[in-house]
Scaffold this active site. Structure first.
Site, PDB file in Angstrom:
ATOM      1  N   VAL A  12     -16.677  66.538  33.444  1.00  0.00           N
ATOM      2  CA  VAL A  12     -16.045  67.582  32.624  1.00  0.00           C
ATOM      3  C   VAL A  12     -16.157  68.952  33.298  1.00  0.00           C
ATOM      4  CG1 VAL A  12     -15.966  68.684  30.353  1.00  0.00           C
ATOM      5  CG2 VAL A  12     -16.485  66.247  30.517  1.00  0.00           C
ATOM      6  N   ARG A  44     -27.505  69.226  41.948  1.00  0.00           N
ATOM      7  CA  ARG A  44     -26.974  68.410  43.059  1.00  0.00           C
ATOM      8  C   ARG A  44     -26.200  69.295  44.043  1.00  0.00           C
ATOM      9  NH1 ARG A  44     -23.781  64.626  38.970  1.00  0.00           N
ATOM     10  NH2 ARG A  44     -23.473  66.712  38.144  1.00  0.00           N
ATOM     11  N   GLY A 182     -14.314  52.647  34.983  1.00  0.00           N
ATOM     12  CA  GLY A 182     -14.926  53.977  34.887  1.00  0.00           C
ATOM     13  C   GLY A 182     -14.939  54.531  33.474  1.00  0.00           C
ATOM     14  N   LYS A 200     -20.557  62.396  16.760  1.00  0.00           N
ATOM     15  CA  LYS A 200     -19.261  63.019  16.450  1.00  0.00           C
ATOM     16  C   LYS A 200     -19.014  63.078  14.941  1.00  0.00           C
ATOM     17  CE  LYS A 200     -17.443  61.732  20.971  1.00  0.00           C
ATOM     18  NZ  LYS A 200     -16.834  60.655  21.758  1.00  0.00           N
TER      19      LYS A 200
HETATM   20  N1  HSE Z   1     -18.334  58.058  26.171  1.00  0.00           N
HETATM   21  C1  HSE Z   1     -17.403  58.763  25.349  1.00  0.00           C
HETATM   22  C2  HSE Z   1     -16.297  57.823  24.897  1.00  0.00           C
HETATM   23  C3  HSE Z   1     -16.847  59.932  26.117  1.00  0.00           C
HETATM   24  O1  HSE Z   1     -16.219  56.694  25.415  1.00  0.00           O
HETATM   25  O2  HSE Z   1     -15.528  58.167  24.019  1.00  0.00           O
HETATM   26  C4  HSE Z   1     -16.272  61.003  25.262  1.00  0.00           C
HETATM   27  O3  HSE Z   1     -17.167  61.521  24.341  1.00  0.00           O
END
Ligand code: HSE
Length: 403
Positions: A12, A44, A182, A200
């Site tokens: 991000v 990093r 990914g 969330k």
């Molecule tokens: N790991 C989260 C998902 C990323 O798969 O929705 C976004 O919050």
């Protein structure tokens, strides 16, 4: 020219840099001035990045630079991210974030500091990635009592379930595929065990009901126990299996908040939300249903929401956005025991069908997909009643609420 810092240069954070760079024209136009990234904080090294002079490893450089008024926290977690966010706010800097874990855990405290220091702490990207949902809930829906929030809030689990339903992959195979593409992390626990969706729904409930909802208040179940048999029974019932984060208000200002896999009728718009997409249905007592749909994760989609928050901070430097909620109380989040739903339940044993029919008179029996088991859809039962029934029955192979 306004100066910004990015803390955390992962997916991000690097996306935030890219959006600010590629869309510098529209950012400057909408912010009223150009936004330049002065520092990128990360432990990093990134030897291939062309802007080497911007990388720093010492947070104090950002904290002590009065020229930096805008900070994007894209580190994730609630360790260093918590400390640095707090120190940035205390230093009078606006902070924006995609970090749902931090907002769900320490949001009330950080929002209170932001208010005291007359700066913004914004987190549009923390729920639904690039989907506009935080601002609509804080602004456009505020003439409503928000009676229900129902969300597909996690892209990884939605991808896995979509592949189980559409391609007949079992959970483990679908998870491996999600990792290869990914979508899922090497350690997928936070996604598949429902914690990400829990954080969330904590944030959305806090906005809707005005008080912090801590993750430990929210009963959370993931998708690790879902089998292809469950998926087949769902299809028989004209449903699909979806992991939902839900908040449901009560007349007495309490509410339920929980995360669990559900049978969702194929006629419900949420049933069509597939792959890594997210959708949040918000029901207001005046508005009725509204649904917010889009890219719930991903570098540029999530970064676009982070940068929109930076732009908003730039526009609201003097008069901060009045976004926030109270301290939170466990008393406001009602235990699920009294929450009633119809249920899907699957039982093993030669006499499973008779046992189900005896336990749930009038239930809708589904056609058995395997020898030695039976499944049905019950009438409305509270969670406590369903728990008692499960104890009485024994041998329960699967059980899910119907939306
Ligand atoms: N790991 C989260 C998902 C990323 O798969 O929705 C976004 O919050």
């Amino acid at each position: 020219m306004m100066k910004a810092a990015i803390m955390g240069f992962g997916t991000v954070g690097s996306g935030v840099y890219e959006v600010l760079d590629r869309n510098a024209d529209v950012v400057a136009k909408n912010a009223g001035d150009a936004i330049e990234v002065k520092y990128i904080l990360d432990l990093r090294d990134f030897p291939d990045a062309p802007y080497q002079e911007k990388f720093i490893k010492d947070f104090a450089i950002i904290e002590n630079d009065p020229e930096v008024s805008l900070v994007a926290e894209t580190m994730g977690g609630k360790g260093a991210a918590y400390e640095f966010t707090k120190r940035c706010l205390l230093a009078g800097k606006h902070v924006v974030t995609s970090n749902k874990e931090l907002v769900a855990t320490h949001g009330a405290e950080l929002l209170a500091i932001a208010k005291e220091k007359n700066v913004n702490y914004l987190f549009e990207a923390s729920v639904g990635g690039g989907i506009p949902i935080i601002r609509p809930m804080f602004q456009c829906l505020t003439a409503n009592h928000m009676t229900h929030i129902t969300g597909i809030l996690n892209g990884t689990t939605n991808y896995i379930l979509t592949r189980m339903i559409g391609a007949g992959l079992d959970f483990e195979t679908a998870l491996k595929e999600a990792q290869a593409k990914g979508y899922a992390e090497a350690n997928p626990a936070a996604d598949v065990e429902g914690m990400d969706a829990c954080r969330k729904i904590c944030i959305l409930s806090a906005i809707a009901y005005g008080d912090h909802v801590y993750p430990e208040f929210v009963e959370t179940e993931g998708i690790t126990k879902i089998t292809l048999q469950d998926v087949e029974y769902a299809a028989q019932a004209n449903c699909v299996v979806k992991l939902l984060g839900r908040a449901v208000s009560n007349a007495d200002e309490t509410f339920y908040a929980f995360v669990a896999p559900h049978f969702v009728a194929k006629t419900c718009p949420l049933a069509c939300v597939d792959d890594v997409f997210n959708a949040i249905m918000v029901t207001g007592d005046m508005l009725g249903d509204s649904m917010f749909y889009g890219q719930g994760a991903g570098k540029l989609a999530t970064a676009s929401a982070v940068v929109a928050d930076l732009i908003d901070c730039a526009r609201h430097q003097a008069k901060r956005r009045d976004i926030g909620w109270g301290d939170g109380s466990r008393k406001l989040v009602r235990p699920l025991d009294s929450f009633a739903s119809k249920w899907y339940i699957r039982l093993s044993g030669a006499d499973a069908a008779n046992k189900l029919a005896g336990q749930f008179p009038g239930c809708e029996m589904l056609e058995s997909v395997q020898e030695g088991e039976a499944a049905c859809i019950t009438g409305e039962l509270t969670t406590a009643e369903m728990k008692q029934a499960q104890e009485a029955l024994g041998n329960v192979l699967g059980c899910m609420r119907m939306l």
